[in-house]
Design an enzyme around this catalytic site. Structure first.
Site, mmCIF file in Angstrom:
data_model
loop_
_atom_site.group_PDB
_atom_site.id
_atom_site.type_symbol
_atom_site.label_atom_id
_atom_site.label_comp_id
_atom_site.label_asym_id
_atom_site.label_seq_id
_atom_site.Cartn_x
_atom_site.Cartn_y
_atom_site.Cartn_z
ATOM 1 N N LYS A 69 0.818 -1.221 0.000
ATOM 2 C CA LYS A 69 0.000 0.000 0.000
ATOM 3 C C LYS A 69 0.854 1.275 0.000
ATOM 4 O O LYS A 69 0.441 2.294 -0.547
ATOM 5 C CB LYS A 69 -0.959 0.002 1.198
ATOM 6 C CG LYS A 69 -2.079 -1.025 1.055
ATOM 7 C CD LYS A 69 -3.089 -0.922 2.166
ATOM 8 C CE LYS A 69 -4.101 -2.045 2.045
ATOM 9 N NZ LYS A 69 -5.202 -1.952 2.995
ATOM 10 N N ASN A 90 -4.920 2.018 -1.599
ATOM 11 C CA ASN A 90 -5.471 0.663 -1.744
ATOM 12 C C ASN A 90 -6.206 0.487 -3.070
ATOM 13 O O ASN A 90 -6.671 -0.605 -3.371
ATOM 14 C CB ASN A 90 -6.395 0.298 -0.567
ATOM 15 C CG ASN A 90 -7.780 0.863 -0.736
ATOM 16 O OD1 ASN A 90 -7.941 1.949 -1.284
ATOM 17 N ND2 ASN A 90 -8.786 0.139 -0.293
ATOM 18 N N ASP A 105 -10.107 2.499 1.936
ATOM 19 C CA ASP A 105 -10.208 1.880 3.265
ATOM 20 C C ASP A 105 -10.855 2.851 4.251
ATOM 21 O O ASP A 105 -11.612 2.441 5.128
ATOM 22 C CB ASP A 105 -8.813 1.512 3.802
ATOM 23 C CG ASP A 105 -8.224 0.302 3.105
ATOM 24 O OD1 ASP A 105 -9.001 -0.544 2.610
ATOM 25 O OD2 ASP A 105 -6.985 0.198 3.052
ATOM 26 N N ALA A 130 -1.184 -0.022 15.325
ATOM 27 C CA ALA A 130 -0.690 1.248 14.797
ATOM 28 C C ALA A 130 0.068 1.021 13.489
ATOM 29 O O ALA A 130 1.006 1.738 13.161
ATOM 30 C CB ALA A 130 0.208 1.934 15.827
ATOM 31 N N TYR A 224 -11.731 -10.577 8.939
ATOM 32 C CA TYR A 224 -13.064 -11.046 8.560
ATOM 33 C C TYR A 224 -13.276 -12.537 8.760
ATOM 34 O O TYR A 224 -13.718 -13.239 7.885
ATOM 35 C CB TYR A 224 -13.462 -10.588 7.151
ATOM 36 C CG TYR A 224 -12.456 -10.799 6.056
ATOM 37 C CD1 TYR A 224 -11.611 -9.772 5.694
ATOM 38 C CD2 TYR A 224 -12.379 -12.003 5.373
ATOM 39 C CE1 TYR A 224 -10.701 -9.941 4.681
ATOM 40 C CE2 TYR A 224 -11.475 -12.185 4.351
ATOM 41 C CZ TYR A 224 -10.640 -11.148 4.013
ATOM 42 O OH TYR A 224 -9.738 -11.321 3.007
HETATM 43 P P1 ATR Z 1 -1.111 -3.825 8.591
HETATM 44 O O1 ATR Z 1 -0.748 -3.153 7.306
HETATM 45 O O2 ATR Z 1 -1.986 -5.042 8.413
HETATM 46 O O3 ATR Z 1 -1.685 -2.879 9.588
HETATM 47 P P2 ATR Z 1 1.417 -3.759 9.963
HETATM 48 O O4 ATR Z 1 1.663 -2.391 9.461
HETATM 49 O O5 ATR Z 1 2.516 -4.762 9.946
HETATM 50 O O6 ATR Z 1 0.226 -4.453 9.162
HETATM 51 O O7 ATR Z 1 0.833 -3.636 11.469
HETATM 52 C C1 ATR Z 1 0.533 -4.747 12.241
HETATM 53 C C2 ATR Z 1 -0.035 -4.298 13.596
HETATM 54 O O8 ATR Z 1 -0.279 -5.444 14.403
HETATM 55 C C3 ATR Z 1 0.919 -3.429 14.413
HETATM 56 O O9 ATR Z 1 0.157 -2.576 15.258
HETATM 57 C C4 ATR Z 1 1.662 -4.477 15.246
HETATM 58 O O10 ATR Z 1 2.244 -3.993 16.446
HETATM 59 P P3 ATR Z 1 3.734 -3.347 16.419
HETATM 60 O O11 ATR Z 1 3.575 -1.967 15.835
HETATM 61 O O12 ATR Z 1 4.158 -3.353 17.824
HETATM 62 O O13 ATR Z 1 4.557 -4.255 15.530
HETATM 63 C C5 ATR Z 1 0.532 -5.393 15.582
HETATM 64 N N1 ATR Z 1 1.005 -6.735 15.913
HETATM 65 C C6 ATR Z 1 1.438 -7.680 15.049
HETATM 66 N N2 ATR Z 1 1.776 -8.815 15.712
HETATM 67 C C7 ATR Z 1 1.534 -8.564 17.033
HETATM 68 C C8 ATR Z 1 1.658 -9.325 18.237
HETATM 69 N N3 ATR Z 1 2.089 -10.593 18.210
HETATM 70 N N4 ATR Z 1 1.313 -8.741 19.416
HETATM 71 C C9 ATR Z 1 0.865 -7.475 19.454
HETATM 72 N N5 ATR Z 1 0.723 -6.695 18.360
HETATM 73 C C10 ATR Z 1 1.054 -7.232 17.163
#
Ligand code: ATR
Length: 278
Positions: A69, A90, A105, A130, A224
């Protein structure tokens, strides 16, 4: 001039099982629009050439998903305001050979929240996560007029980076923060925008903490499928909403951009629901 079907793609990697072809193609058929929506599982080194190929006459455009993205942004000719602010696209639309990037989105999430009759204006919402998805949700919630947006994330700095964009509304906390129970007491809605629960039964928040939500609160998961979070919410008698509606709404808004027609939402919903369990 070429008169065969037009084409739209979903660009991502890995794509795995996607519901988008089912409901996008159902919409093309229902509208009598001669077009096909297909998957493009693209390796990073091929992204630029796949996007460049969207300039062709028969291409309507594309949807873009994880992890591209942000990566597609510099490959496009122009961007909508939302896409520019978020730095994330997106949807790509081929407008007479120029590639326009937008982000459906944001309005897709807002449309689904409205569709479910959830009232967030003037309310407190707690968002978990985040990352890229969370950025869109934050923009939508602030646009819908939430009074307070609490962004809780494992990595506090990422939450703070989003909160900074909405100084009078948003605040960042660590997902482990001891203040979480008190924050949840006031929340009208909690949104899971993390990837936790995508596979398996992991929870993005402890069930003990969830117990602090008021009985009127809504639990919304962008994922989903019936995640452990949604099941825990339902077990507590809370309203639980999964991400299928947002998926369909963002797809319908993209479809309208490609075709210039109003999307047959009912047809898209039905096709997405039918394709969900496989
Ligand atoms: P997307 O584009 O799907 O949002 P991303 O940018 O990789 O994917 O973000 C994934 C989110 O899930 C982040 O908020 C991540 O937390 P971090 O910023 O600390 O990495 C969170 N996340 C992924 N795996 C996690 C886990 N095992 N426990 C807690 N938070 C997790």
């Amino acid at each position: 001039m070429r008169t065969g079907p037009k084409r739209a793609l979903l660009i991502g990697h890995p794509l795995g099982h996607s519901l988008s072809p089912a409901f996008q193609n159902a919409a093309f058929r229902a509208a009598g629009f001669d077009a096909e929506y297909g998957l493009a599982d693209v390796l990073p080194e091929n992204l630029a050439s796949v996007v460049a190929a969207l300039h062709a006459d028969e291409m309507l455009g594309a949807n873009v998903t994880v992890p591209y993205k942000q990566a597609v942004v510099p490959l496009l000719d122009d961007l909508s305001d939302d896409a520019h602010t978020l730095g994330a696209v997106n949807t790509i639309v081929n407008r007479s050979g120029r590639l326009h990037g937008l982000n459906t989105d944001v309005p897709g999430f807002a449309a689904d929240v409205r569709e479910h009759d959830v009232h967030v204006e003037g309310e407190t919402v707690v968002m978990l996560g985040a990352g890229g998805a969370a950025r869109g949700v934050a923009a939508a919630l602030v646009g819908m007029g939430v009074a307070r947006l609490v962004i809780a994330n494992r990595t506090l700095e990422r939450a703070a980076a989003i909160a900074e964009q909405y100084p009078h509304v948003a605040e960042a906390v660590s997902a482990e923060s001891a203040t979480m129970p008190a924050l949840l007491v006031d929340a009208a809605m909690i949104v899971n925008a993390t990837s936790v629960g995508l596979r398996g039964d992991d929870l993005p928040i402890a069930t003990d903490t969830l117990a602090h939500l008021s009985p009127q609160a809504v639990v919304y998961d962008l994922i989903y499928r019936p995640t452990a979070l949604l099941r825990a919410a339902e077990a507590r008698g809370l309203r639980a909403i999964d991400g299928l509606g947002m998926l369909v709404q963002q797809g319908a808004l993209a479809w309208e951009q490609w075709t210039g027609q109003a999307a047959p939402l009912d047809v898209m919903w039905e096709a997405a629901r039918a394709a969900r369990y496989f």
